[in-house]
Design an enzyme around this catalytic site. Structure first.
Site, short mmCIF file in Angstrom:
data_model
loop_
_atom_site.label_atom_id
_atom_site.label_comp_id
_atom_site.label_asym_id
_atom_site.label_seq_id
_atom_site.Cartn_x
_atom_site.Cartn_y
_atom_site.Cartn_z
N ALA A 85 0.86 -1.20 0.00
CA ALA A 85 0.00 0.00 0.00
C ALA A 85 0.88 1.23 0.00
CB ALA A 85 -0.89 0.02 1.24
N THR A 132 -6.31 -0.74 8.29
CA THR A 132 -5.92 0.20 9.33
C THR A 132 -7.12 0.66 10.16
OG1 THR A 132 -5.06 2.44 9.66
CG2 THR A 132 -6.12 2.03 7.56
N ASP A 133 -6.83 1.11 11.38
CA ASP A 133 -7.91 1.69 12.20
C ASP A 133 -8.37 3.04 11.67
OD1 ASP A 133 -5.67 3.22 12.89
OD2 ASP A 133 -5.85 2.91 15.06
N GLU A 134 -7.58 3.65 10.76
CA GLU A 134 -7.93 5.00 10.28
C GLU A 134 -9.23 5.01 9.48
OE1 GLU A 134 -4.88 7.50 8.82
OE2 GLU A 134 -3.40 6.76 10.24
N TYR A 158 -5.58 8.88 2.33
CA TYR A 158 -5.05 7.55 2.69
C TYR A 158 -6.16 6.69 3.29
CZ TYR A 158 -2.99 3.95 5.68
OH TYR A 158 -2.71 2.75 6.31
N SER A 159 -6.83 7.21 4.33
CA SER A 159 -7.82 6.36 5.00
C SER A 159 -9.02 6.09 4.10
CB SER A 159 -8.24 6.94 6.35
OG SER A 159 -8.66 8.27 6.25
N LYS A 162 -7.97 3.23 1.91
CA LYS A 162 -7.98 1.95 2.64
C LYS A 162 -9.42 1.50 2.90
CE LYS A 162 -4.90 -0.13 4.08
NZ LYS A 162 -4.02 -1.20 3.49
N ASN A 257 0.87 12.67 21.11
CA ASN A 257 2.15 12.79 20.41
C ASN A 257 3.19 13.50 21.27
OD1 ASN A 257 1.01 11.54 18.22
ND2 ASN A 257 0.46 13.46 17.18
P1 NAD Z 1 5.18 0.70 4.10
O1 NAD Z 1 4.90 1.98 3.39
O2 NAD Z 1 6.35 0.63 5.02
O3 NAD Z 1 5.38 -0.46 3.04
C1 NAD Z 1 4.55 -0.61 1.92
C2 NAD Z 1 5.20 -1.59 0.96
O4 NAD Z 1 4.32 -1.74 -0.16
C3 NAD Z 1 6.55 -1.13 0.41
O5 NAD Z 1 7.48 -2.17 0.45
C4 NAD Z 1 6.24 -0.70 -1.01
O6 NAD Z 1 7.33 -0.86 -1.90
C5 NAD Z 1 5.09 -1.65 -1.36
N1 NAD Z 1 4.22 -1.11 -2.41
C6 NAD Z 1 3.68 0.13 -2.49
N2 NAD Z 1 2.97 0.27 -3.63
C7 NAD Z 1 3.06 -0.92 -4.28
C8 NAD Z 1 2.52 -1.43 -5.49
N3 NAD Z 1 1.78 -0.65 -6.29
N4 NAD Z 1 2.77 -2.69 -5.85
C9 NAD Z 1 3.56 -3.50 -5.05
N5 NAD Z 1 4.11 -3.06 -3.90
C10 NAD Z 1 3.85 -1.79 -3.52
O7 NAD Z 1 3.83 0.32 4.83
P2 NAD Z 1 3.61 -0.36 6.26
O8 NAD Z 1 3.62 0.69 7.29
O9 NAD Z 1 4.48 -1.53 6.38
O10 NAD Z 1 2.09 -0.84 6.09
C11 NAD Z 1 1.79 -2.10 5.50
C12 NAD Z 1 0.30 -2.29 5.45
O11 NAD Z 1 -0.24 -2.22 6.77
C13 NAD Z 1 -0.44 -1.21 4.65
O12 NAD Z 1 -1.49 -1.82 3.96
C14 NAD Z 1 -0.95 -0.25 5.71
O13 NAD Z 1 -2.13 0.39 5.26
C15 NAD Z 1 -1.24 -1.22 6.84
N6 NAD Z 1 -1.15 -0.65 8.19
C16 NAD Z 1 -0.04 0.05 8.58
C17 NAD Z 1 0.04 0.53 9.89
C18 NAD Z 1 1.26 1.27 10.40
O14 NAD Z 1 1.23 1.76 11.52
N7 NAD Z 1 2.33 1.38 9.63
C19 NAD Z 1 -1.01 0.28 10.78
C20 NAD Z 1 -2.14 -0.42 10.33
C21 NAD Z 1 -2.18 -0.89 9.04
O1 DAU Z 2 -3.30 4.18 12.71
C1 DAU Z 2 -2.64 3.38 11.78
C2 DAU Z 2 -1.87 4.25 10.82
O2 DAU Z 2 -0.73 4.75 11.52
C3 DAU Z 2 -1.44 3.52 9.56
O3 DAU Z 2 -2.57 3.11 8.86
C4 DAU Z 2 -0.57 4.42 8.68
O4 DAU Z 2 -0.10 3.70 7.56
C5 DAU Z 2 0.61 4.88 9.51
O5 DAU Z 2 1.40 5.77 8.75
C6 DAU Z 2 0.14 5.57 10.79
O6 DAU Z 2 -0.52 6.81 10.48
P1 DAU Z 2 -0.29 8.14 11.35
O7 DAU Z 2 -0.64 9.31 10.51
O8 DAU Z 2 -0.94 8.01 12.67
O9 DAU Z 2 1.32 8.03 11.56
P2 DAU Z 2 2.46 9.14 11.54
O10 DAU Z 2 3.69 8.51 12.10
O11 DAU Z 2 2.54 9.82 10.23
O12 DAU Z 2 1.92 10.21 12.60
C7 DAU Z 2 1.68 9.84 13.96
C8 DAU Z 2 1.14 11.08 14.66
O13 DAU Z 2 2.22 12.03 14.76
C9 DAU Z 2 0.04 11.78 13.92
O14 DAU Z 2 -0.88 12.35 14.87
C10 DAU Z 2 0.74 12.92 13.17
C11 DAU Z 2 1.88 13.26 14.09
N1 DAU Z 2 3.14 13.71 13.44
C12 DAU Z 2 3.63 12.98 12.42
C13 DAU Z 2 4.80 13.35 11.79
C14 DAU Z 2 5.35 12.55 10.63
C15 DAU Z 2 3.79 14.83 13.93
O15 DAU Z 2 3.35 15.49 14.89
N2 DAU Z 2 4.96 15.20 13.32
C16 DAU Z 2 5.49 14.51 12.26
O16 DAU Z 2 6.56 14.92 11.73
#
Ligand code: NAD
Ligand code: DAU
Length: 350
Positions: A85, A132-134, A158-159, A162, A257
């Site tokens: 994603a 995601t929870d978003e 994004y959300s 998803k 945060n």
């Molecule tokens: P990430 O951005 O670290 O990794 C995404 C991966 O997907 C990368 O390796 C990227 O190269 C690959 N990708 C992107 N577009 C692609 C495409 N078109 N075809 C093939 N591969 C592609 O993401 P993450 O944080 O590891 O999240 C993974 C999954 O979990 C996502 O679906 C995200 O929505 C979900 N998720 C993430 C979080 C979080 O906190 N990071 C929380 C809940 C759910």
């Molecule tokens: O809740 C699950 C989600 O968590 C996933 O689905 C997303 O893929 C993942 O990126 C994450 O989303 P958030 O937007 O919550 O994560 P992020 O680390 O970008 O931001 C966390 C919180 O911190 C959010 O309230 C925004 C804030 N933030 C973020 C950045 C990058 C800051 O205050 N400063 C920053 O520079």
């Protein structure tokens, strides 16, 4: 049982932990890590298992309407764990179409390829969509939680993308009988997290004495889960979850945060031998994120009650371990920030 398991997005943050868990825990499975290696894909996350006989890497884009069905025909995947994603909210605000393409079209392309390849013979097949929870929107400071029955109310591109992909997954279950399962997880943290996200960005900035950007007043709350606990939940749900069901995954670790960053600064001061309070001076309040969701909090009691999963680490212990990982893996961080990680595929596979 031998499975030919397609894991998408396995070069990313969470995907790499899922791939490692499955490759090492299930030597009888063939694990195919399919990833387009966008800026977020980093094969250096998986160097320790790259030569394991049951691990295979496929560079492909999930939006490719020719390649994806051809890969199903070539390898005969009988299970899919779909993590690929576009994942960063801020990027979705500046480039929503990339999220529409990968998260909505790409997911639907995979669903369709699975449906056509499995031809109604769904015995032993499973399509697991990681979400995601978003999708549930934002909570007030009122002690409520997102449950599996919370109405979808996404706010960012994004959300919204998803949420849309979740709807397509359910539609393929309802319409074609595709055996699907979905999980919606809270914020992950841990090793290999790309340093555009709050925790790794802040670790990197503190280390280099750069400002720590806090959006708005830093009052927004997230529920943090250690990434290895998410990978374990995915394993549990993939193997024992019920078809057509949704499971919420969360850490029950709500932090604003600002409190989180103060805790991180304390840990960094200690580990870097700085006087208490030095790193916190780097905190800098910046313009808020557009449409910034106030609070996320997950009720994961269904997963705990029905499938017996529970988080293993509390946040402060997990954060300590995460800081250690970044301080001990300076080369990983340096390769990401310099862009050198993007050359790994050429070196390893060409
Ligand atoms: P990430 O951005 O670290 O990794 C995404 C991966 O997907 C990368 O390796 C990227 O190269 C690959 N990708 C992107 N577009 C692609 C495409 N078109 N075809 C093939 N591969 C592609 O993401 P993450 O944080 O590891 O999240 C993974 C999954 O979990 C996502 O679906 C995200 O929505 C979900 N998720 C993430 C979080 C979080 O906190 N990071 C929380 C809940 C759910
Ligand atoms: O809740 C699950 C989600 O968590 C996933 O689905 C997303 O893929 C993942 O990126 C994450 O989303 P958030 O937007 O919550 O994560 P992020 O680390 O970008 O931001 C966390 C919180 O911190 C959010 O309230 C925004 C804030 N933030 C973020 C950045 C990058 C800051 O205050 N400063 C920053 O520079």
């Amino acid at each position: 049982m031998t499975r030919k398991l397609l894991i998408t997005g396995g070069a990313g943050f969470i995907g790499s932990h899922v791939v490692r868990l499955f490759v090492t825990k299930y030597p009888d499975y063939q694990i195919y890590n399919l990833d387009a290696l966008t800026y977020a894909g980093n094969l250096e996350n998986l160097t320790d298992i790259a030569d394991t006989p049951n691990y295979h890497f496929i560079k492909a884009d999930i939006t490719d309407e020719q390649a994806i069905p051809a890969l199903f025909a070539q390898y005969g995947f009988d299970g899919v764990i779909h993590l690929a994603a576009e994942s960063h909210v801020d990027r979705s605000i500046s480039d929503p179409f990339a999220f529409l393409r990968t998260n909505v079209f790409g997911t639907t392309n995979l669903l369709n390829a699975a449906k056509n390849a499995w031809k109604g013979n769904f015995e032993g097949k499973r399509f697991y969509h990681v979400s995601t929870d978003e999708v549930y929107g934002a909570l007030a400071f009122d002690g409520t939680f997102f449950t599996e029955n919370t109405k979808y109310d996404p706010h960012s591109p994004y959300s919204a993308s998803k949420a849309s992909s979740d709807h397509f997954v359910r539609a393929y279950n309802d319409t074609y009988g595709l055996p699907v399962v979905i999980s919606n997880c809270s914020n992950n943290y841990g090793a290999n997290h790309f340093p555009e996200k709050l925790i790794p960005l802040s670790i990197n900035n503190i280390k280099n004495n750069r400002p720590i950007p806090i959006y708005g007043k830093g009052e927004n709350v997230r529920d943090w889960l250690f990434v290895n606990d998410h990978a374990r939940a995915i394993d549990t749900i993939f193997h024992t979850g019920k078809n057509g069901e949704t499971y919420n995954i969360g850490g029950n670790n709500e932090w604003s945060n600002l409190d989180l960053i103060h805790k991180l600064c304390e840990i960094m001061d200690r580990k870097l031998g700085r006087a208490p309070g030095v790193s916190a001076k780097l905190i800098t309040f910046v313009k808020d994120r557009a449409g910034h969701d106030l609070r996320y909090a997950i009720d994961s009691s269904k997963l705990q009650r029905e499938l017996g999963w529970k988080p293993s680490l509390q946040f402060e212990e997990g954060l300590d371990k995460t800081v250690d990982w970044y301080l001990q893996n300076e080369a990983w961080l340096e390769h990401v920030t310099s862009g050198a990680y993007q050359k790994y595929y050429e070196k390893q596979y060409k």
